[in-house]
Scaffold this motif. Structure first.
Motif, short mmCIF file in Angstrom:
data_model
loop_
_atom_site.label_atom_id
_atom_site.label_comp_id
_atom_site.label_asym_id
_atom_site.label_seq_id
_atom_site.Cartn_x
_atom_site.Cartn_y
_atom_site.Cartn_z
N TRP A 22 47.92 33.89 48.68
CA TRP A 22 47.56 32.47 48.69
C TRP A 22 48.40 31.67 47.68
O TRP A 22 47.98 30.64 47.18
CB TRP A 22 46.06 32.25 48.45
CG TRP A 22 45.53 32.80 47.14
CD1 TRP A 22 45.73 32.31 45.88
CD2 TRP A 22 44.69 33.94 46.99
NE1 TRP A 22 45.06 33.07 44.95
CE2 TRP A 22 44.41 34.08 45.61
CE3 TRP A 22 44.13 34.87 47.87
CZ2 TRP A 22 43.61 35.11 45.10
CZ3 TRP A 22 43.34 35.88 47.36
CH2 TRP A 22 43.09 35.99 46.00
N ASP B 155 48.27 31.99 42.52
CA ASP B 155 47.27 31.62 41.52
C ASP B 155 46.24 32.73 41.37
O ASP B 155 45.68 33.22 42.36
CB ASP B 155 46.55 30.33 41.92
CG ASP B 155 47.45 29.10 41.83
OD1 ASP B 155 48.48 29.19 41.13
OD2 ASP B 155 47.13 28.09 42.47
N LEU B 156 45.97 33.10 40.13
CA LEU B 156 44.98 34.14 39.89
C LEU B 156 43.57 33.57 40.00
O LEU B 156 43.32 32.43 39.60
CB LEU B 156 45.20 34.74 38.50
CG LEU B 156 46.46 35.61 38.36
CD1 LEU B 156 46.76 35.89 36.90
CD2 LEU B 156 46.29 36.92 39.14
N PRO B 157 42.63 34.33 40.53
CA PRO B 157 41.26 33.84 40.66
C PRO B 157 40.60 33.72 39.29
O PRO B 157 40.99 34.38 38.33
CB PRO B 157 40.57 34.90 41.51
CG PRO B 157 41.35 36.15 41.25
CD PRO B 157 42.77 35.70 41.06
N TRP C 61 41.81 42.16 46.61
CA TRP C 61 42.46 40.85 46.70
C TRP C 61 43.90 40.92 46.20
O TRP C 61 44.25 41.70 45.32
CB TRP C 61 41.68 39.78 45.97
CG TRP C 61 41.34 40.04 44.52
CD1 TRP C 61 40.21 40.64 44.03
CD2 TRP C 61 42.14 39.70 43.37
NE1 TRP C 61 40.24 40.69 42.66
CE2 TRP C 61 41.42 40.12 42.23
CE3 TRP C 61 43.37 39.09 43.19
CZ2 TRP C 61 41.89 39.96 40.93
CZ3 TRP C 61 43.85 38.92 41.89
CH2 TRP C 61 43.12 39.34 40.79
N ASN D 16 46.54 38.02 45.09
CA ASN D 16 46.76 36.59 44.85
C ASN D 16 48.06 36.07 45.45
O ASN D 16 48.21 34.87 45.69
CB ASN D 16 46.71 36.27 43.36
CG ASN D 16 47.60 37.18 42.54
OD1 ASN D 16 47.41 38.41 42.54
ND2 ASN D 16 48.55 36.61 41.83
N VAL E 76 41.87 30.42 48.79
CA VAL E 76 40.71 30.40 47.90
C VAL E 76 39.43 30.30 48.72
O VAL E 76 38.42 30.97 48.44
CB VAL E 76 40.82 29.24 46.91
CG1 VAL E 76 39.56 29.14 46.05
CG2 VAL E 76 42.05 29.39 46.03
N ARG F 28 41.48 43.79 41.74
CA ARG F 28 42.70 43.46 42.47
C ARG F 28 43.12 44.67 43.29
O ARG F 28 42.72 45.80 43.00
CB ARG F 28 43.82 43.04 41.50
CG ARG F 28 45.02 42.40 42.20
CD ARG F 28 46.13 42.05 41.21
NE ARG F 28 47.19 41.31 41.89
CZ ARG F 28 48.18 41.88 42.59
NH1 ARG F 28 48.26 43.20 42.68
NH2 ARG F 28 49.10 41.14 43.19
#
Length: 569
Positions: free
Chosen positions: A149, A152-154, A144, A146, A119, A172
């Motif tokens: 990381w 978890d979705l931003p 991006w 997810n 994040v 995405r």
């Protein structure tokens, strides 16, 4: 696999004498000397009638003849250039059967989140982009993933504090989901009362407020309010993308435009008229391009092809029409027969109303247009195969070369249907390396390990494979795609993913050359180094065919030629 090709080369020696006479006679019938003679290397033609000639003659941008150096020597004149390969490998010009050329070029100058693995990294990259912008300027970019990381979705709150005066839109990596900050949501009119559109989702939190995430058809709320990209920006993006493609050994691209669910259907038409045709008329076209247009505009394309034909110029071809059957696995919107693990009510999305898709496909095919439909989930693929069968019955038999773009996850009987119905599987081996972890997580190990990226099963069924990258979703890397399809070993793993679906080097090369050309009706001009075809070819770093067979994954492109002229470097 290397032995197979060496044996093929040995077998071809039986008929070389006849073929040398045949190809030499083609050249002999002309009094003009060759412009270029390529020799002293391993030339792979992708033409089964003569796979490994010793030398190749080029004149007027086309292959003049193939054979031994001595058989072509008499066509060397004072102006003939000689390209001594010093043993290096030559392949036909490589074809990327599915990418988004100008969109990829635009992304090269935007926020790149493809390497963000936390994040903090995500936020830091956006903060850096905001620093150089004026108040009100949009911050655009994406890439991006997810899963890098933890999954978890931003959400908009990640970036609201650092972008209070700049609307933000970050797609995405698959292009089927994007994140808008709160300012962009307000500008787009998205509130807690905004309902999901057909084929899309406005993601909301437990209180019913938008999180900033928009999936597939819901992206239509934000995309129209983003300022139109200027003509100058698009032309610059085209130049950057074209040079990048040449660097990777790509001599022909099949461009599906800046068209994603919710995007304007006019963008690819704008690019065709004021970027591609401008570049062509001003001598700035680099790779050849075959363009597919949104299926909604089928009648416009039918009229253009009636007037101009398929080939607009030496470097521009009209392909066909494209539509969407579903979304993507990464955005949980690919359409499956069974629900996603942990989401018992989510089977994915039908991005386009099926009755509308059927009618557009019928009309497009009736007017002779080639049809390509995006399908990733197993149910979406089955539905498109059913649709193609119905259209064939309705409109009669002909050489139509229906395509399914991606064809990533299939039911056990689907590969056989591709072969029986002669449907082309336009696939992206680079996605294979990215998807193994999320496929196992979202579909289950059992399902993902039996129905994902079934390249060998498709080939065994008699289907044609056409390789592409889907750039900028994945990098343009045809040699990497060949390696991925041959070995199927994702980063961080020691064993192949579904080893029975590995394919041979020869089949992987064909998917980048002859089959890729066939998949877009380009095989009369491209796809193999055959007399009369355009002289597009690539020189690789490998110093012999044997070295190439042993070191495919580490082989690079040394030079790219179009019409017999060096275009890279």
């Amino acid at each position: 696999m290397g032995n197979e090709l060496i044996l093929l080369s040995a077998f071809s020696a039986i008929v070389v004498s006849f073929l040398l006479l045949h190809h030499s006679d083609i050249a002999r019938r002309s009094s003009s000397p060759a412009d270029l003679l390529v020799w002293n290397g391993s030339i792979f033609t992708s033409d089964p009638s003569f796979p490994f000639p010793e030398a190749m003659a080029v004149r007027g941008g086309k292959i003049l003849g193939l054979g031994s150096y001595s058989s072509l020597e008499e066509f060397i004149g004072s102006s003939t250039r000689k390209l001594n390969l010093y043993g290096k490998v030559v392949l036909p010009g490589l074809i990327d059967s599915h990418l988004h050329l100008i969109y990829g070029g635009l992304q090269m100058s935007r926020v790149d989140l493809s390497e963000a693995r936390s994040v903090d990294e995500f936020v830091a990259k956006v903060k850096e982009a905001v620093k150089d912008k004026h108040e009100g300027d949009w911050i655009l970019g994406g890439g991006w993933n997810n899963n890098l990381w933890g999954g978890d979705l931003p959400v908009a709150s990640w970036i609201d504090a650092i972008s209070p005066h700049n609307p933000v839109w970050l797609s995405r990596k698959d292009g089927h989901m994007g994140l808008a900050n709160s300012l962009a949501l307000r500008i787009s009119g998205i509130t807690a009362s905004t309902e999901d559109p057909a084929g899309g989702t406005v993601v909301k939190d437990n209180q019913g407020d938008p999180t900033g995430l928009l999936i597939d058809g819901a992206m239509k709320f934000v995309l129209p309010v983003i300022p139109e990209v200027s003509l100058h920006e698009r032309r610059v993006a085209f130049g950057k993308a074209s040079e990048y493609a040449l660097k990777k050994g790509i001599t022909t691209v099949v461009d599906f435009g800046r068209f994603f669910p919710g995007a304007s259907v006019d963008s690819i038409w704008q690019d065709f008229s004021d970027v591609y045709q401008w570049a062509d008329s001003s001598g700035k076209m680099l790779p050849r391009v075959c363009i597919f247009f949104p299926m909604q505009t089928w009648s416009r394309l039918a009229n253009l092809m009636l007037d101009k034909g398929k080939r607009i110029s030496q470097k521009i071809y009209l392909g066909g029409v494209k539509a969407f059957a579903d979304g993507s696995l990464g955005s949980n919107s690919a359409l499956f027969h069974e629900p996603y693990i942990g989401e018992p009510h989510n089977f994915g999305l039908e991005v386009m109303d099926f009755d509308t898709l059927r009618n557009w496909t019928l009309h497009s095919d009736r007017f002779g247009l080639q049809v390509a439909i995006h399908a990733i989930g197993d149910k979406a693929n089955d539905q498109v195969l059913d649709l193609y069968k119905m259209v064939e019955v309705e409109n009669g038999m002909r050489d139509r070369r229906f395509r399914i773009e991606h064809a990533q996850h299939l039911t056990p009987g689907s590969p056989a249907r591709f072969g029986q119905q002669r449907v082309i599987a336009s696939v992206q081996p680079g996605h294979l390396l990215d998807d193994v972890d999320i496929a196992e997580m979202k579909l289950g190990i059992s399902k993902s390990s039996t129905g994902s990226y079934l390249f060998q099963s498709l080939l065994s069924s008699g289907a044609q494979l056409a390789f592409g990258s889907d750039w900028p979703v994945s990098d343009i890397d045809p040699v990497g795609a060949i390696s991925a399809a041959m070995f199927r070993v994702p980063s961080g793993r020691l064993a192949p993913w579904i080893p029975s679906e590995r394919i041979s080097l020869e089949d992987a090369l064909k998917a980048c050359t002859m089959s890729a050309a066939y998949a877009s009706f380009l095989d009369g001009d491209l796809g193999s180094l055959s007399p009369g075809k355009l002289a597009d070819f690539v020189v690789l770093s490998a110093n012999s065919w044997e070295e190439f067979v042993e070191t495919v994954s580490s082989t690079s492109v040394v030079a790219t030629y179009i019409s017999g002229v060096q275009a890279f470097p």
